[in-house]
Design a protein around this motif. Structure first.
Motif, PDB file in Angstrom:
ATOM      1  N   GLY A   1       0.805  -1.219   0.000  1.00  0.00           N
ATOM      2  CA  GLY A   1       0.000   0.000   0.000  1.00  0.00           C
ATOM      3  C   GLY A   1       0.832   1.261   0.000  1.00  0.00           C
TER       4      GLY A   1
ATOM      5  N   THR B   1      -4.788   1.335  -4.598  1.00  0.00           N
ATOM      6  CA  THR B   1      -3.518   1.713  -5.198  1.00  0.00           C
ATOM      7  C   THR B   1      -3.731   1.995  -6.689  1.00  0.00           C
ATOM      8  OG1 THR B   1      -2.276   0.381  -3.621  1.00  0.00           O
ATOM      9  CG2 THR B   1      -1.162   0.974  -5.662  1.00  0.00           C
TER      10      THR B   1
ATOM     11  N   ARG C   1      -0.534   6.242  -2.282  1.00  0.00           N
ATOM     12  CA  ARG C   1      -0.735   4.899  -2.833  1.00  0.00           C
ATOM     13  C   ARG C   1      -0.719   4.963  -4.362  1.00  0.00           C
ATOM     14  NH1 ARG C   1      -4.858   1.274   0.649  1.00  0.00           N
ATOM     15  NH2 ARG C   1      -3.608  -0.276  -0.461  1.00  0.00           N
TER      16      ARG C   1
END
Length: 662
Positions: A326, A415, A447
């Motif tokens: 992440g 993400t 992210r």
């Protein structure tokens, strides 16, 4: 809805209502039942209570997150306010490759009950914008109402990251959080909010329950009876008698619940335009040469990418680690054209998306932009924002929205993997576009994984200022040009046991292209042209019927014997030296454009190397103009001085081939 959100997105002040209703001494928490929100410029305070549906600050101002409030508590210091939620998602929050599972077009005001254990259900209490109305419809077959206010959202289905399912009414009841304190440790107990009976909900075939109404106080018995007489539904009467109304910002106006009967769908007057269906199936290859020509096309996706196994693994490991952790990061990928940079990245993304669909890694979003497709580098902001949120904005506004998205923390944030092809074309004088693209992944809550592709290996050192190059980082990868053995292996793997070429013919085209540039695309184009020549010359006697040396030589002559190449061969010595100077300067800059002054310095150096008298500025401008009149160069038409901008109108490979053959 957007006006409602804008009204709530002013400066807000939060404070608890009344005394704590519970306490957990072990976790040092104090629990509250409701919270007041003071909005700047408003005389009335808004109140959000447990069980109410609320809006949470998100990445998109027009579409904030929707949730149901389950718990409110503060830490021992009393400064931090935390809310425990049950999330709902809009269709724009569902991954694009999963949206087709709905099987229909979503309603503009439709949301879905979100069920995912990996999602964090605790957020900062000061990100709450206010209350919102949510209507629950049972059963799923009922149509959505017509003419309802845009401030009302509707939910029918449940989304569990894999499929859409019918919503069980029991899930809509505010459940006790596992982090709630035991009853013995709580303070004075208050009456819990009533919840609807599931059996009543299931019997209500067209009943509507609207939570979070815009009224204040409790619903009177006369209003309940009038609502019952208007709806004539027993379920609505049973639920409205238990429901207490909740207060939100705005005037203290009592708003009655409008019930609407399902409307009969109207048939549109004009059919939606569509592409006519194919009357006959697409023609399949009729012989071996046609099959080979289809397999050798640059748009054909091969079963595997040979000769790039190590590069594939390095990029895969880099992106996979960032998605799992992440976090964000940048990778710079360089190499001459036709060495498989973009194809390798696309293959990596396809493999990662398959792993995400099988829940082996977290889900992510892939976005691709190409500097060659933009008229201005700042259009990169517009394209990224539009692909992320389907929102259109000006470049400055888009940059501000992206800055906010990648800087502010937000729950349920996926993400984002961003591929930036032709990075060198995003260069600007202040280099702010490149700076932002490399700076956003370094943010704590971004992210964002950025993969950049360019043709020059040392582009960061050549054109980037220090503050931009430092944020790019040291994660770099260089794709070397293909050797003749690798090019031969690529062609063989694409043909996949289709016997269409003689071995000597494959080796000849591989060696010719490898000696010039190592461009796999050029090699594939020559092979396809050789199959066409072989097919058209079928009337001649050919014992094997395969593409031979003569066909390849004819294709090579056609490919590298255009009118431009003939013009280069017939040019004067000074003109040929000027073309060599243009290519040398392009490679030094890492760009496809240079000024006359920059090229003239290279031209004078080449004249000295060749033992010729260097030309002066006026003679150099004359040579440049002659090449421009032949359309070998593209010149800026508005000026004729040292800062005249120059571009090649032919590929560098063609120029090098013509000069080498000469």
């Amino acid at each position: 809805m957007s006006r409602y959100i804008t009204r709530l997105r002013m400066r807000r002040t939060y404070k608890w209502n009344g005394r704590p209703v519970g306490e957990d001494r072990k976790l040092k928490r104090q629990y509250y039942e409701s919270m007041s929100i003071s909005v700047e410029g408003k005389t009335e305070d808004a109140t959000v209570s447990l069980g109410q549906y609320i809006l949470i600050e998100g990445d998109d101002d027009d579409n904030p997150f929707v949730a149901q409030l389950l718990k409110l508590y503060t830490d021992d210091s009393g400064k931090k306010k935390t809310a425990v939620l049950q999330w709902f998602v809009r269709m724009c929050e569902v991954p694009q490759n999963k949206r087709k599972l709905l099987g229909r077009d979503p309603h503009p005001q439709e949301i879905f009950f979100y069920q995912d254990r990996s999602c964090d259900n605790e957020v900062d209490g000061e990100t709450i914008l206010g209350a919102v109305q949510v209507g629950i419809y049972v059963p799923v077959q009922d149509p959505f109402p017509v003419g309802k206010s845009r401030d009302i959202l509707f939910v029918k289905l449940l989304w569990d990251t894999k499929s859409f399912r019918a919503l069980d009414p029991e899930l809509m009841q505010p459940s006790q959080s596992p982090k709630s304190p035991p009853p013995s440790s709580r303070g004075p107990q208050t009456r819990a909010l009533p919840t609807p009976d599931p059996s009543v909900m299931k019997r209500a075939m067209s009943g509507i329950l609207t939570r979070g109404s815009m009224s204040t106080g409790k619903m009177s018995s006369s209003e309940a009876e009038s609502l019952h007489s208007a709806s004539k539904l027993s379920a609505a009467k049973a639920l409205s008698a238990k429901r207490r109304s909740q207060a939100v910002s705005g005037p203290q106006v009592r708003k009655k619940l409008d019930l609407c009967t399902p409307a009969t769908p109207r048939t549109p007057r004009h059919a939606t335009p569509s592409i006519p269906s194919r009357t006959a199936p697409a023609r399949k290859p009729g012989n071996v040469l046609e099959e080979a020509r289809a397999r050798l096309h640059v748009s054909s996706v091969p079963e595997s990418l040979p000769c790039r196994e190590q590069e594939f693994q390095d990029i895969y490991n880099f992106v996979e680690s960032k998605v799992i952790d992440g976090t964000g990061g940048c990778m710079y990928i360089s190499g001459v054209p036709g060495t498989g940079k973009t194809a390798t990245v696309h293959e990596v993304i396809r493999s990662l998306q398959q792993s995400a669909e099988q829940d082996e890694i977290p889900h992510f979003r892939f976005i691709e932009i190409n500097g060659m497709k933009m008229t201005d580098p700042h259009q990169a902001y517009v394209q990224i924002l539009q692909k992320l949120t389907d929102q259109k904005a000006t470049p400055d506004h888009a940059a501000a929205l992206l800055e906010k998205r990648f800087s502010a923390p937000a729950p349920k944030k996926e993400t984002v993997v961003l591929l930036v092809d032709e990075l060198d074309l995003l260069w600007t004088r202040k280099q702010n576009v490149m700076y932002n693209l490399f700076d956003w992944p370094t943010r704590r809550n971004a992210r964002l994984v950025v993969l950049t592709i360019a043709n020059t290996m040392d582009l960061p050192e050549r054109i980037m200022i220090n503050r931009v190059a430092s944020r790019l980082g040291l994660t770099r990868m260089s794709f070397q040009p293909y050797t003749f053995k690798q090019l031969q292996q690529i062609i063989t793997s694409r043909l996949n046991r289709v016997k269409a070429f003689e071995e000597d013919a494959l080796q000849l085209v591989s060696r010719k292209v490898a000696a010039l540039s190592g461009d796999a695309r050029r090699c594939l184009d020559i092979c396809r042209r050789a199959t066409e020549i072989c097919e058209h010359s079928g009337s001649q006697k050919n014992s094997s019927g395969l593409v031979g040396m003569s066909h390849v030589m004819e294709a090579l002559d056609e490919m590298f014997s255009s009118s431009y190449i003939s013009a280069i061969r017939c040019a004067s010595v000074q003109e040929q030296l000027f073309l060599r100077a243009v290519i040398a300067e392009f490679r030094r800059l890492g760009l496809e454009e240079a000024t006359f002054q920059q090229v003239f310095v290279q031209h004078q150096a080449l004249c000295r190397v060749e033992g010729l008298q260097p030309a002066n500025v006026s003679e150099g401008l004359t040579v440049c103009q002659r090449l421009g009149s032949c359309r070998l160069l593209l010149l800026e038409g508005s000026r004729l001085d040292l800062f005249l901008r120059i571009r090649l109108n032919v590929s560098q490979d063609d120029v090098l081939y013509a000069l080498k053959a000469d």
